[in-house]
Design a protein around this motif. Structure first.
Motif, PDB file in Angstrom:
ATOM      1  N   SER A 542       0.878  -1.226   0.125  1.00  6.35           N
ATOM      2  CA  SER A 542       0.099   0.125  -0.162  1.00  6.35           C
ATOM      3  C   SER A 542       0.932   1.373   0.054  1.00  6.35           C
ATOM      4  CB  SER A 542      -0.924   0.257   1.329  1.00  6.35           C
ATOM      5  OG  SER A 542      -1.684  -1.055   1.144  1.00  6.35           O
ATOM      6  N   GLY A 543       2.172   1.224  -0.010  1.00  6.13           N
ATOM      7  CA  GLY A 543       3.024   2.522  -0.108  1.00  6.13           C
ATOM      8  C   GLY A 543       3.515   2.735   1.232  1.00  6.13           C
ATOM      9  N   SER A 544       2.876   3.594   1.766  1.00  5.24           N
ATOM     10  CA  SER A 544       3.657   4.108   3.146  1.00  5.24           C
ATOM     11  C   SER A 544       2.288   4.691   4.235  1.00  5.24           C
ATOM     12  CB  SER A 544       4.466   5.447   2.973  1.00  5.24           C
ATOM     13  OG  SER A 544       3.783   6.480   2.262  1.00  5.24           O
ATOM     14  N   LEU A 545       2.437   4.992   5.310  1.00 12.06           N
ATOM     15  CA  LEU A 545       1.588   5.516   6.189  1.00 12.06           C
ATOM     16  C   LEU A 545       2.063   6.936   6.211  1.00 12.06           C
ATOM     17  CD1 LEU A 545      -0.472   5.043   8.233  1.00 12.06           C
ATOM     18  CD2 LEU A 545       0.947   4.356   9.877  1.00 12.06           C
ATOM     19  N   THR A 546       1.236   7.677   6.342  1.00  9.79           N
ATOM     20  CA  THR A 546       1.615   9.138   6.158  1.00  9.79           C
ATOM     21  C   THR A 546       0.918   9.791   7.441  1.00  9.79           C
ATOM     22  OG1 THR A 546       1.897   9.415   3.780  1.00  9.79           O
ATOM     23  CG2 THR A 546       1.779  11.381   5.112  1.00  9.79           C
ATOM     24  N   LEU A 547       1.737  10.606   8.262  1.00  9.95           N
ATOM     25  CA  LEU A 547       1.301  11.119   9.374  1.00  9.95           C
ATOM     26  C   LEU A 547       1.388  12.727   9.170  1.00  9.95           C
ATOM     27  CD1 LEU A 547       2.657   9.075  12.154  1.00  9.95           C
ATOM     28  CD2 LEU A 547       0.250   8.886  11.305  1.00  9.95           C
ATOM     29  N   GLY A 548       0.444  13.538   9.746  1.00  4.63           N
ATOM     30  CA  GLY A 548       0.448  15.145   9.487  1.00  4.63           C
ATOM     31  C   GLY A 548       0.365  15.523  10.790  1.00  4.63           C
ATOM     32  N   LEU A 549       1.364  16.385  11.120  1.00  6.94           N
ATOM     33  CA  LEU A 549       1.546  17.032  12.393  1.00  6.94           C
ATOM     34  C   LEU A 549       0.970  18.503  12.218  1.00  6.94           C
ATOM     35  CD1 LEU A 549       4.934  15.892  13.519  1.00  6.94           C
ATOM     36  CD2 LEU A 549       2.893  14.842  13.823  1.00  6.94           C
ATOM     37  N   LEU A 550       0.006  19.026  12.874  1.00  4.93           N
ATOM     38  CA  LEU A 550      -0.255  20.615  13.216  1.00  4.93           C
ATOM     39  C   LEU A 550       0.393  20.822  14.395  1.00  4.93           C
ATOM     40  CD1 LEU A 550      -2.024  22.522  11.528  1.00  4.93           C
ATOM     41  CD2 LEU A 550      -4.026  22.017  13.230  1.00  4.93           C
ATOM     42  N   LEU A 551       1.137  21.780  14.474  1.00  8.35           N
ATOM     43  CA  LEU A 551       2.081  22.159  15.477  1.00  8.35           C
ATOM     44  C   LEU A 551       1.398  23.313  16.127  1.00  8.35           C
ATOM     45  CD1 LEU A 551       5.577  22.035  13.698  1.00  8.35           C
ATOM     46  CD2 LEU A 551       4.233  20.134  15.255  1.00  8.35           C
ATOM     47  N   SER A 552       1.843  23.479  17.586  1.00 13.90           N
ATOM     48  CA  SER A 552       1.186  24.467  18.340  1.00 13.90           C
ATOM     49  C   SER A 552       2.392  25.516  18.573  1.00 13.90           C
ATOM     50  CB  SER A 552       0.622  23.941  19.737  1.00 13.90           C
ATOM     51  OG  SER A 552       0.590  24.847  20.531  1.00 13.90           O
ATOM     52  N   PRO A 977       1.680  22.195  -7.624  1.00 14.06           N
ATOM     53  CA  PRO A 977       1.204  20.553  -7.726  1.00 14.06           C
ATOM     54  C   PRO A 977       2.850  19.863  -7.855  1.00 14.06           C
ATOM     55  CG  PRO A 977       0.894  21.526  -9.988  1.00 14.06           C
ATOM     56  CD  PRO A 977       1.107  22.496  -9.017  1.00 14.06           C
ATOM     57  N   VAL A 978       3.798  20.448  -8.379  1.00 11.56           N
ATOM     58  CA  VAL A 978       5.080  19.819  -8.441  1.00 11.56           C
ATOM     59  C   VAL A 978       5.637  19.836  -7.106  1.00 11.56           C
ATOM     60  CG1 VAL A 978       7.525  20.106  -9.221  1.00 11.56           C
ATOM     61  CG2 VAL A 978       5.510  20.361 -10.946  1.00 11.56           C
ATOM     62  N   LEU A 979       5.673  20.504  -6.248  1.00  8.25           N
ATOM     63  CA  LEU A 979       6.468  20.707  -5.101  1.00  8.25           C
ATOM     64  C   LEU A 979       5.599  19.822  -4.039  1.00  8.25           C
ATOM     65  CD1 LEU A 979       8.618  21.892  -3.312  1.00  8.25           C
ATOM     66  CD2 LEU A 979       7.084  23.871  -2.812  1.00  8.25           C
ATOM     67  N   GLU A 980       4.262  19.881  -4.330  1.00  6.59           N
ATOM     68  CA  GLU A 980       3.434  18.864  -3.155  1.00  6.59           C
ATOM     69  C   GLU A 980       3.741  17.704  -3.686  1.00  6.59           C
ATOM     70  OE1 GLU A 980      -0.265  21.837  -1.968  1.00  6.59           O
ATOM     71  OE2 GLU A 980      -0.801  20.488  -3.558  1.00  6.59           O
ATOM     72  N   LYS A 981       3.915  17.180  -4.996  1.00  7.82           N
ATOM     73  CA  LYS A 981       4.259  15.646  -5.161  1.00  7.82           C
ATOM     74  C   LYS A 981       5.468  15.389  -4.640  1.00  7.82           C
ATOM     75  CE  LYS A 981       4.515  12.623  -9.049  1.00  7.82           C
ATOM     76  NZ  LYS A 981       4.680  12.486 -10.644  1.00  7.82           N
ATOM     77  N   GLN A 982       6.416  16.419  -4.688  1.00  8.71           N
ATOM     78  CA  GLN A 982       7.665  16.169  -4.238  1.00  8.71           C
ATOM     79  C   GLN A 982       7.791  15.732  -2.550  1.00  8.71           C
ATOM     80  OE1 GLN A 982      10.026  19.317  -5.971  1.00  8.71           O
ATOM     81  NE2 GLN A 982      11.352  18.231  -6.657  1.00  8.71           N
ATOM     82  N   LEU A 983       6.774  16.857  -2.105  1.00  5.80           N
ATOM     83  CA  LEU A 983       7.047  16.528  -0.449  1.00  5.80           C
ATOM     84  C   LEU A 983       6.098  15.555   0.063  1.00  5.80           C
ATOM     85  CD1 LEU A 983       6.465  20.346   0.280  1.00  5.80           C
ATOM     86  CD2 LEU A 983       8.639  19.035   0.521  1.00  5.80           C
ATOM     87  N   MET A 984       5.320  14.817  -0.885  1.00  4.08           N
ATOM     88  CA  MET A 984       4.390  13.830  -0.441  1.00  4.08           C
ATOM     89  C   MET A 984       5.211  12.301  -0.808  1.00  4.08           C
ATOM     90  SD  MET A 984       1.972  14.630   1.749  1.00  4.08           S
ATOM     91  CE  MET A 984       1.019  13.296   1.674  1.00  4.08           C
ATOM     92  N   ASP A 985       6.210  12.545  -1.406  1.00  9.90           N
ATOM     93  CA  ASP A 985       6.889  11.413  -1.946  1.00  9.90           C
ATOM     94  C   ASP A 985       7.677  10.759  -0.839  1.00  9.90           C
ATOM     95  OD1 ASP A 985       8.318   9.283  -3.213  1.00  9.90           O
ATOM     96  OD2 ASP A 985       9.201  10.313  -4.527  1.00  9.90           O
ATOM     97  N   PRO A 986       7.036   9.468  -0.386  1.00 11.82           N
ATOM     98  CA  PRO A 986       7.661   8.957   0.726  1.00 11.82           C
ATOM     99  C   PRO A 986       9.170   8.531   0.656  1.00 11.82           C
ATOM    100  CG  PRO A 986       6.131   7.222  -0.311  1.00 11.82           C
ATOM    101  CD  PRO A 986       6.130   8.621  -0.922  1.00 11.82           C
ATOM    102  N   TRP A 987       9.619   8.445  -0.381  1.00 13.55           N
ATOM    103  CA  TRP A 987      11.081   7.885  -0.557  1.00 13.55           C
ATOM    104  C   TRP A 987      11.858   9.309  -1.159  1.00 13.55           C
ATOM    105  CZ3 TRP A 987      11.991   3.336   0.892  1.00 13.55           C
ATOM    106  CH2 TRP A 987      10.930   2.482   0.926  1.00 13.55           C
ATOM    107  N   GLY A 988      11.607  10.238  -0.557  1.00 16.78           N
ATOM    108  CA  GLY A 988      12.382  11.404  -0.634  1.00 16.78           C
ATOM    109  C   GLY A 988      11.803  12.659  -1.729  1.00 16.78           C
TER     110      GLY A 988
END
Length: 1141
Positions: A542-552, A977-988
């Motif tokens: 299934s790829g990867s498990l992605t977690l999002g942190l909304l920081l305080s 979209p290019v930058l978002e795709k790069q940042l969401m790539d689990p392998w870098g």
């Protein structure tokens, strides 16, 4: 605002507002329309013109009723129109419904004609045809029971299609197939027997339906991501292939399973069977399997749920439309995806619950239903106090407490035995709550663009959360389950180690991040469909498990985790949780406590402390090494790091410059010997509002790079050395008190100011020993290696410049370019700098976001067209008006939102209102928007309004032009979209600088410069591995001479090019180390001009049609480019294929 674009409820990409150059349906504008796109009024919203009879016509009774409805059911007519338009876009048309109904009738006939097969053992699957695989992982394979196929006794359409609440573009029709009783046996609820039979039932169906020409595709998929419950997907053949997807769900006959055996406290997966071991003889009880039991119960309740929903929603169009709006709301926030998502079915059941508790009435409008549900979600925590649709008081029913013990979120159906939210994790529900609170705040503000922000703005995880982390490969979670001893959870989830580990891992990270964390969310990639001839995908596929942190932001930058005192019983738990990182420390109050100290010296490192926390805890408690954790939080920091800085993004250097400014300010306030006292000292430079891309560092020049002018105590660069370091003075405005002695003539005021500049330099040198150099307009002061440019200001001077005396001696006041310029520099700019300085104190990420935004704009060679102040204000808008998000807490997410804002904002029809210090009321903002539309043709292309500048948009008066803004919008839309795709790539992310590199293929001519004479060469996007020495000492040295200020040869060269050839071409350059100047010919410059002896510069005379005309002499111009920049220009590259004379 306009109607919603087509496909308004679709994927986030479909939902984004159309960009410039596209119409309302997203189609490209024709070439004929492009020719008139230059007209200023093109694309502007125009008021509808009515004749007198239409204007004063009496309203009809229907119109009066509609007005009354709008007043009571919606908070404005505009909102009602927008909601109706959106619903029209997402609803199914009657024609498509007819085609879908016809397809469903055919499907029903085909299913009932599938032949039976004789009974065999469950483990004997040799009867399966070669082209079909069982859509289930049969682990362990050994299982008791028999299977035979018989056609379903009933085929029922269930779900949103039947209710009329399904939304486009993905239309799914759920069909329940009731299996005959003869197929099932009494103990099929045990050890996955029911699920095995269900999968074999689908496999046999798939084999026969795949050969039918009616179907374009027959594929398997998991039902809501649950790997024990596959479903069969059928799509029509031909042009209707994308019309609908029919999902087949086999289910048991009503009342087949005894409900008491499927309670959350019961076990239906025996440990001995699942683990392949003989049962222990100690008599220990089997662990309960609440999720397994729930998945069986869900199949038994399909029809009862649709009957309940039909009874509630069937005769209430407002409720149906409200459910559709809520589904759009969920989809835009990516909350309805996969296993554990908050699905549209849950929302429908929630509306039913609120109807049963009289919080929603059947006469409500869709908007009121939306508000009521969001209000309920925002204020009700189902992780603590569950709710139930069951009205029965039967004592045999389980209590809510039993469900709370088994599930994180509790919402019981009308039977009182099935938890509808069984698969919803606590993290997902808290995310739903968070989004509901933000949405309610947005609706309560009654903002004009509330609808757009609430239902039309996508919120992908990478743009909604400050930091992202990917756990990969997923197979590491198997080891985590063993380390965390999640044996019973694995048994319950049927071996799905991702689902089993998800809850404990999120709880672990929430506990560790503590006050640094506001919200933790997770996203699992949807499991793709698969062909019936293939094995089902494994969990690790299934790829990867992605977690999002909304920081305080409050606790984010603390380097200390304070623990209990050493003698407290909690100390042992603290040491066990933090492992080797925990140590005893004595604090100033004398207490000896357990504590964890994180290594972080700079602000950039402090922002990334969550990464240290996450990697340490996952390695310690879950056996997940840091190599399996891809943390995305600081990849863009490298773009705003200084020359030798690898750990800081410049906040410390900016703070040092501001402290030096504060010291100088105190010195100016306390000066003695000036004829007038200083009334105010105000900084106006970007450094003093923390938005300078590359902050200045103390300058200690090496004199070998300069020639000395002793008579002026100054330095000049040596021609045989590389260009020295660029030193930009920081401008400070010094206001003097008012006095009757000031002259009332503009020229006399200038002369008095010049005298004050000279006197200021003398006193600073005499009283404080500072190196100063005075001119008629400013005094440069060298203090602690920083250079400040102090400008003396007189508060009435702009007023004097407005005075115009008529021949009769009458004085009238009129704005002049000189008065406006002076007022901007001495009044408005100090106020803006002060406000943005305050914003930085509230939001520490503002500096990084503004600097990244400016770095990107300048890297695209568009920095000349957009002022520093305008870009700072756009960045400030992301913090002051973050809706539908919360304010960014990291530069990364702020920069992504900057790109989204620039690319989607309607610059033609709306001003960007930046409400600094919250000074503008809602009424004043409405008034500003009204005034904007009335005066649109007289205003600049980009209009930015602040409380101090409510009409004229002073910061964009000089640019950008329409062409520059259009290019900026296009580039931002492509980069996002290019930058978002790069940042969401689990392998870098790969090369993160890709979006910062300018597209050079659009330019007609490229002028390549020599790095030797580019003083800011190391600031380039692709920073050179080696560059020239720029004549600076790294350590403080006594400096008796003022360094060379503002010496940047490429900028001087650009000024000469624009002066000489500005009528023929546009010039573009990146001031931060750019090695290329891009040249675009103006289209009008290549049109033949009548011969005139006075305008032959850059042109040559040719004969056309017997007449002498002038056209650009391109060869000579290119040669002039090189001659003008001799020594600086390496070569001039002409791209002649792009243009012809």
């Amino acid at each position: 605002m306009g109607p919603a674009p087509a496909g308004a409820a679709g994927d986030p990409e479909v939902m984004e507002p159309t960009l410039e150059g596209t119409g309302k349906e997203g189609k490209k504008v024709s070439s004929k329309k492009r020719t008139v796109a230059e007209s200023p009024a093109e694309g502007l919203l125009q008021p509808v013109k009515l004749n007198r009879a239409e204007l004063y016509k009496e309203p009809t009774s229907e119109e009066l009723n509609r007005l009354r409805e709008t007043e009571s059911l919606f908070h404005s007519s505009l909102l009602r129109l927008q909601v109706e338009e959106l619903l029209k876009e997402v609803r199914l048309s009657e024609k498509k419904k007819e085609r879908i109904d016809a397809f469903l009738r055919e499907v029903n006939q085909r299913i009932l004609r599938v032949p039976s097969i004789p009974e065999t053992e469950l483990m004997d699957q040799t009867w399966l045809p070669a082209g079909v695989r069982v859509p289930l992982h049969q682990v362990p394979f050994t299982v008791k029971g028999c299977f035979r196929f018989l056609p379903p006794v009933q085929v029922t359409v269930v779900g949103s299609y039947l209710l009329g609440t399904c939304i486009r573009p993905d239309i799914n029709v759920d069909v329940a197939l009731t299996m005959p009783r003869e197929i099932l046996q009494d103990k099929d609820g045990l050890n996955q027997r029911y699920f095995r039979k269900r999968a074999l039932y689908l496999a046999h169906l798939a084999h026969h339906l795949a050969r039918d020409p009616l179907f374009g595709s027959v594929r398997f998929s998991y039902n809501n991501g649950c790997h024990l419950k596959p479903s069969l997907l059928l799509r029509p053949q031909g042009r209707d292939e994308r019309l609908v997807t029919v999902r087949l769900h086999p289910c048991p006959p009503p009342d087949f399973f005894r409900p008491c055996r499927l309670l959350p406290t019961k076990n239906n997966v025996r440990s001995a069977w699942y683990q392949g071991q003989s049962p222990p003889g100690d008599g220990s009880p089997e662990p309960p399997t609440p999720h397994y039991n729930t998945w069986v119960l869900q199949d038994t309740a399909l029809e009862s749920h649709v009957q309940l929903l039909s009874a509630v929603l069937g005769s209430a169009p407002g409720l149906k439309d409200g459910v559709a709006l809520l589904k759009v709301w969920l989809r835009q926030r990516e909350l309805d995806k996969g296993l554990g998502g908050f699905s549209g079915f849950l929302v429908s059941m929630l509306v039913t619950f609120l109807g049963s508790t009289r919080k929603i009435h059947t006469t409500m409008s869709s908007y009121q239903v939306l508000r009521s549900v969001l209000q309920f979600l925002a204020t009700t925590d189902l992780t603590v106090n569950g709710i139930s649709l069951c009205l029965s008081s039967d004592p045999s029913l389980p209590a809510l407490a039993d469900f709370h013990q088994a599930f994180p979120v509790v919402f019981l159906d009308s039977s009182g035995r099935l938890n509808l939210c069984a698969d919803v994790t606590a993290s997902t529900y808290h995310q739903v709550q968070h989004e509901a609170r933000l949405s309610m705040a947005l609706l309560d503000s009654k903002a004009d663009d509330g609808f757009q922000l609430l239902l039309m703005t996508p919120k992908p995880m990478v743009r909604a959360f400050d930091h992202i982390l990917h756990l990969r490969p997923l197979s590491r979670l198997q080891a985590a389950c063993h380390r965390l001893k999640l044996w019973s959870e694995l048994q319950d989830y049927g071996g799905d180690y991702v689902s089993a580990a998800l809850g404990p891992l999120t709880t672990l990270l929430e506990q560790g991040l503590g006050s640094r964390l506001h919200l933790l969310a997770h996203s699992r990639p949807p499991v793709p469909e698969w062909d019936i001839s293939q094995d089902p995908p494994k969990h690790r596929d299934s790829g990867s498990l992605t977690l999002g942190l909304l920081l305080s932001p409050e606790g984010l930058t603390s380097v200390l985790e304070m623990g209990p005192e050493a003698d407290q019983p909690e100390a042992a738990d603290f040491r066990q949780f933090w492992g080797s990182r925990s140590e005893l420390r004595r604090f100033q109050d004398g207490a000896i406590r357990e504590a964890v100290v994180w290594e972080a010296a700079s602000m950039a490192q402090k922002r990334l402390i969550p990464q240290q926390v996450v990697t340490h805890l996952l390695a310690l408690h879950a056996d997940i090494p840091d190599t399996c954790v891809h943390y995305v939080g600081g990849f863009l920091d490298a773009l705003i790091q200084g020359l030798k800085e690898t750990s800081s993004t410049g906040e410390e250097a900016l703070a040092a410059a501001v402290r030096c400014y504060d010291d100088l300010s105190h010195l100016l306030w306390g000066l003695e010997g000036l004829p007038l006292t200083v009334s105010a000292v105000q900084g106006v430079h970007p450094v003093l509002r923390y938005t300078e891309v590359f902050p200045p560092t103390p300058i200690w020049p090496a004199y070998s790079f300069y020639e000395r002018l002793r008579e002026r105590a100054s330095l000049v660069p040596r021609p045989n050395k590389p260009c020295p370091a660029y030193v930009e003075p920081m401008t400070v405005v010094c206001h003097l008190e008012g006095s009757g002695q000031w002259p009332q003539d503009a020229e006399a005021v200038r002369r008095v100011r010049a005298a004050f500049q000279l006197r200021l330099a003398e006193i600073l040198t005499q009283q404080h020993g500072l190196q100063c150099r005075a001119t008629a307009t400013h005094t440069d002061v060298l203090k602690d290696g920083f250079v400040f440019r102090v400008r003396v200001a007189y508060q009435r001077e702009p007023q004097i410049l407005r005075e115009i005396r008529s021949p009769e001696g009458m004085i009238s006041l009129r704005d002049t370019p000189a008065s406006l310029h002076l007022e901007r520099d001495t009044k408005q700019l100090p106020l803006l700098t002060s406000a943005l300085h305050g914003l930085q104190q509230q939001h520490s990420a503002f500096s990084g976001v503004a600097r990244l935004a400016k770095r990107w704009v300048r890297a695209q060679l568009l920095g000349e067209g957009l002022s520093d102040e305008s870009l700072d204000l756009v960045a400030a808008a992301l913090f002051l008006h973050p809706e539908p998000f919360s304010p960014p807490s990291s530069p990364q997410v702020g920069f992504l939102r900057f790109l989204y804002l620039v690319s989607t904002f309607d610059w033609k029809n709306n001003p960007l209102i930046v409400n600094l210090n919250n000074e503008l009321t809602v009424e004043e903002q409405v008034e500003i928007r009204s005034g904007f539309l009335a005066a649109r043709t007289r205003l600049p292309v980009m209009v930015i309004i602040t409380p101090q500048d409510r009409k004229s948009s002073v910061w964009t008066q000089d640019g950008p032009s329409a062409q520059i803004l259009r290019q900026l919008v296009v580039l931002a839309a492509e980069a996002l979209p290019v930058l978002e795709k790069q940042l969401m790539d689990p392998w870098g992310p790969g090369d993160i600088r890709t979006v910062f590199r300018p597209p050079l293929d659009i330019y007609d001519v490229l002028i390549h410069l020599s790095p030797r004479h580019i003083p800011r060469h190391r600031q380039a996007v692709d920073s050179p591995a080696a560059s020239f020495c720029r004549g600076l000492f790294s350590e403080p040295r006594p400096s008796l001479l003022m360094p060379v200020l503002g010496y940047d040869p490429p900028q001087f060269y650009l000024a000469q090019l624009r002066e000489a050839f500005g009528d023929l071409a546009l010039f573009f350059y990146d001031q931060h180390g750019g090695k290329v100047i891009g040249v675009l010919w103006k289209p009008t410059s290549f049109q033949p001009q009548p011969f005139k002896a006075s305008s032959t510069k850059g042109r040559m005379v040719v004969s056309q049609g017997g007449e002498l005309v002038m056209v650009p002499n391109v060869e000579a111009i290119l040669e002039d480019f090189a001659v003008l920049g001799e020594g600086l220009v390496q070569n001039v590259e002409a791209r002649s294929e792009r243009w012809t004379v």
